[in-house]
Design a protein around this motif. Structure first.
Motif, PDB file in Angstrom:
ATOM      1  N   PHE A  82       0.795  -1.229   0.000  1.00  0.00           N
ATOM      2  CA  PHE A  82       0.000   0.000   0.000  1.00  0.00           C
ATOM      3  C   PHE A  82       0.826   1.278   0.000  1.00  0.00           C
ATOM      4  N   ASN A  83       2.106   1.213   0.274  1.00  0.00           N
ATOM      5  CA  ASN A  83       2.909   2.443   0.371  1.00  0.00           C
ATOM      6  C   ASN A  83       2.905   3.280  -0.899  1.00  0.00           C
ATOM      7  N   ASP A  84       3.132   2.677  -2.023  1.00  0.00           N
ATOM      8  CA  ASP A  84       3.196   3.441  -3.271  1.00  0.00           C
ATOM      9  C   ASP A  84       2.271   2.871  -4.339  1.00  0.00           C
ATOM     10  N   ILE A  85       1.308   2.064  -3.946  1.00  0.00           N
ATOM     11  CA  ILE A  85       0.370   1.452  -4.882  1.00  0.00           C
ATOM     12  C   ILE A  85      -1.014   2.023  -4.604  1.00  0.00           C
ATOM     13  N   GLU A  86      -1.605   2.638  -5.605  1.00  0.00           N
ATOM     14  CA  GLU A  86      -2.954   3.185  -5.457  1.00  0.00           C
ATOM     15  C   GLU A  86      -3.933   2.059  -5.139  1.00  0.00           C
TER      16      GLU A  86
END
Length: 187
Positions: free
Chosen positions: A32-36
Motif C-alpha cells: 500500500f505504500n506506493d500502490i494506489e
C-alpha cells in the motif's frame, strides 16, 4: 481430498515478506505504500473467505494474526472456521484465536486427505514453501504487485526439485498494475 490453496501478496521478484507493514522488514508495507488502492484487485480476498472451510497458518503468521484478526469484522468468516497452525515449537494455541496445532507437513497431508472443503494458507512463507516442496499445494491465488523488493522471504523455495507445472485458470490486471493470477497445480 480437500483442496489446499496458498494465497499470497507477492512482488514481481517473488518476495512476500512484510506486505502489511510488519515491523523488521526494510520494505514493510509495500502493498500500500506506493500502490494506489483499487478495491477490484482485492475481490479475490473476499471470495477466498467465502469458499474456504479451514485456515492453515505457519507459527509466525499465526502469532502475528492471533491478536488482530479476531476483532476484525473483515475476517468474520475466517474467525468462525477451524484453524490449524503448523509448528514444532508452539506448545499451546492462543486462547484469543484457538487453533489445532499440527507438528509436521505429514500432519498437513493427513488434513488435506480428509473430507471437507478448501483449506486456505495465508502468509506463512516458510510453511508455503514446505507444502509446495512436499507436493501438497493444489492451487495458488496470487496478487502480484508491480514492485521489485530484492531481499526478503520468497514465495517459492530454491530447492532442487522436478518441475511443477501450473495451469492459469483465472487472471486480471488492474489499473494500479496489480495482477491477479490463479494457478492450479497440474498433477
Amino acid at each position: 481430498m480437500r483442496t489446499l490453496i496458498v494465497t499470497a501478496f507477492v512482488s514481481l521478484d517473488g518476495v512476500m515478506e512484510g506486505p502489511g507493514g510488519e515491523v523488521g522488514y526494510r520494505n514493510s508495507g509495500w502493498t500500500f505504500n506506493d500502490i494506489e488502492f483499487d478495491p477490484a484487485a482485492y475481490e479475490i480476498k473476499g471470495r477466498e473467505q467465502e469458499e474456504a472451510t479451514a485456515l492453515l497458518l505457519g507459527r509466525t503468521s499465526y502469532e502475528a494474526f492471533a491478536p488482530i484478526w479476531p476483532s476484525m469484522d473483515d475476517f468474520a468468516q475466517y474467525n468462525a472456521m477451524p484453524r490449524y497452525v503448523v509448528s514444532t515449537t508452539l506448545d499451546h494455541d492462543d486462547s484469543r484465536w484457538p487453533a489445532t496445532i499440527l507438528r509436521s507437513v505429514d500432519d498437513v497431508a493427513e488434513l488435506r486427505n480428509s473430507d471437507g472443503g478448501p483449506i486456505s494458507v495465508h502468509g506463512s512463507a516458510t510453511l508455503g514453501r514446505s507444502l509446495a516442496d512436499a507436493g501438497l499445494v493444489d492451487r495458488y491465488h496470487l496478487l502480484v504487485f508491480p514492485v521489485l523488493l530484492g531481499a526478503g522471504k520468497r514465495l517459492f523455495s530454491a530447492a532442487d526439485k522436478d518441475t511443477t507445472h501450473l495451469e492459469l485458470v483465472e487472471h486480471a490486471v488492474y489499473g494500479n498494475g496489480i495482477q491477479k493470477q490463479v494457478f492450479d497445480v497440474r498433477r
